[in-house]
Structure formats: structure tokens, C-alpha cells
Design an enzyme around this catalytic site. Sequence first.
Site, PDB file in Angstrom:
ATOM      1  CE  LYS A   2     -13.603  -0.383 -38.417  1.00 19.06           C
ATOM      2  NZ  LYS A   2     -13.343   0.004 -39.799  1.00 19.06           N
TER       3      LYS A   2
HETATM    4  C1  E4P Z   1     -10.323   1.365 -40.543  1.00 22.86           C
HETATM    5  O1  E4P Z   1     -10.743   0.624 -39.715  1.00 22.86           O
HETATM    6  C2  E4P Z   1     -10.872   2.710 -40.773  1.00 22.86           C
HETATM    7  O2  E4P Z   1     -12.222   2.634 -41.090  1.00 22.86           O
HETATM    8  C3  E4P Z   1     -10.096   3.436 -41.833  1.00 22.86           C
HETATM    9  O3  E4P Z   1      -8.715   3.179 -41.626  1.00 22.86           O
HETATM   10  C4  E4P Z   1     -10.383   4.901 -41.925  1.00 22.86           C
HETATM   11  O4  E4P Z   1      -9.454   5.509 -42.791  1.00 22.86           O
HETATM   12  P1  E4P Z   1      -9.655   6.972 -43.375  1.00 22.86           P
HETATM   13  O5  E4P Z   1      -9.484   7.942 -42.270  1.00 22.86           O
HETATM   14  O6  E4P Z   1      -8.574   7.112 -44.409  1.00 22.86           O
HETATM   15  O7  E4P Z   1     -11.036   7.009 -43.953  1.00 22.86           O
END
Ligand code: E4P
Length: 208
Positions: A84
Site C-alpha cells: 500500500k
Molecule cells: C483504508 O485503506 C484506509 O486506510 C481507511 O479506510 C481510512 O479510513 P478513515 O478515513 O476512516 O481513517
Amino acid sequence: MKLFLDTADVKQITTRYYSGLISGVTTNPTLIRKSGREPFDVYSDLIDLGVDDISMEVIGETSEEFFERGINLTKEFGDVATIKLPCSEAGITACKRLTDLGVRVNVTLIFSPSQAILASLAGATYISPFIGRMDDNSLDGMKLINDINNTLTSKTKILAASIRDPQSVGTAFSLGADVCTVPVGVYDQMFKHVLTDKGIKQFNIDAS
Ligand code: E4P
């Protein structure tokens, strides 16, 4: 259409994973910190559980750092690792190098169709538009999903992230998301409807 869990809490994942409805897990440094554990311990536990697609976020400054750290994760965890990377110039550059080697990459922190285009051209397996954070900033997260879906012609999958409620899951899929990653609270709420509860109660009464 696939559902991922968006958490690094192995206990919470374990109790839900056996449903067979979960196809992967996304983590980020904030979620790892919340778990109070080391990232490698979390990933190892998830692999033991049988999760075969885990988004492991890499932190760095340069494309070389992102690339090297992505390669290290791939060496350690093999095909289970989805690297990622942030949608920065360095992240996208590393994405291209990694995908050229056949490594799965999730480009995260996507807030515009232009970013989605660049990530897609870099061969990203997934792009993660952040619906909730768009909405938090008076932008339209669902419009972003729709715009990206109408723009991309590649194999890159839209992984709708930053989802805060069960209704958003249905809307994101209907607008073209391929995957929704959801916190466990949202996943649990997806099962529930007041009319289902009412109907079950009445059927139980009538059956007795
Ligand atoms: C997923 O890949 C993201 O890191 C996550 O959904 C972020 O979510 P948030 O905006 O609630 O922190």
C-alpha cells in the site's frame, strides 16, 4: 464485488472471517497503532488465519525507500502482501517499479480522478478513494467513485475506503466500486434492518 475488513484488530477479524464473506484486509499505520502491536505480528496472525490479500502500508520519503520496503514485505509475506503506497509522485513511481515485477499494489489516499489515472497507469491493482474523508471536507466522496469508474478503462480495481456507514457500501458498489473495505462496526451493521428484526420476531411468535 468483494468486501474487505479495514482494521488491524486480529481478534475482531477472526470472529468475522469464518463467515466466508471477507476477501481481504486493509491496514494503515493508524490502525496498526490502535492495535498496539507490531505490523509484522499482525500480518503473520492474519496469514495464519487464512487471509490471502492484506494491504500493508509502506512509509517513506523517496520512491527508492517505497520500492525497497515494498520488496522486503513481498520477500517476507509473498503473494499475500498487497503493498500500500500513497498517491504521491514517489509512491506512484515505486508503484510502477513494483507492478512491473508482478507485485500487487494498492495506491491509497486517492482524492481525484487525476490521481486515479496516474495510479492506474502505474499498474496499480487497487486504487483507494477515501469516501468519508472527502465528505468530512465538504467534497462528494460518492461522486468521486462515479467519476473514477467513468474514467478508468484499465484492469485497476476501485477499492472504496474510508467508509463510515453501511448505506455507503451499497452506493459505492452501485457506482462502480469493485471492493469496499469496511470497519468491523460497518460490517456488523450491514446485517441489520429493523424490519428484519420485526419480521423474525413475528414469525417466531406465529411458529410457536
Ligand atoms: C483504508 O485503506 C484506509 O486506510 C481507511 O479506510 C481510512 O479510513 P478513515 O478515513 O476512516 O481513517
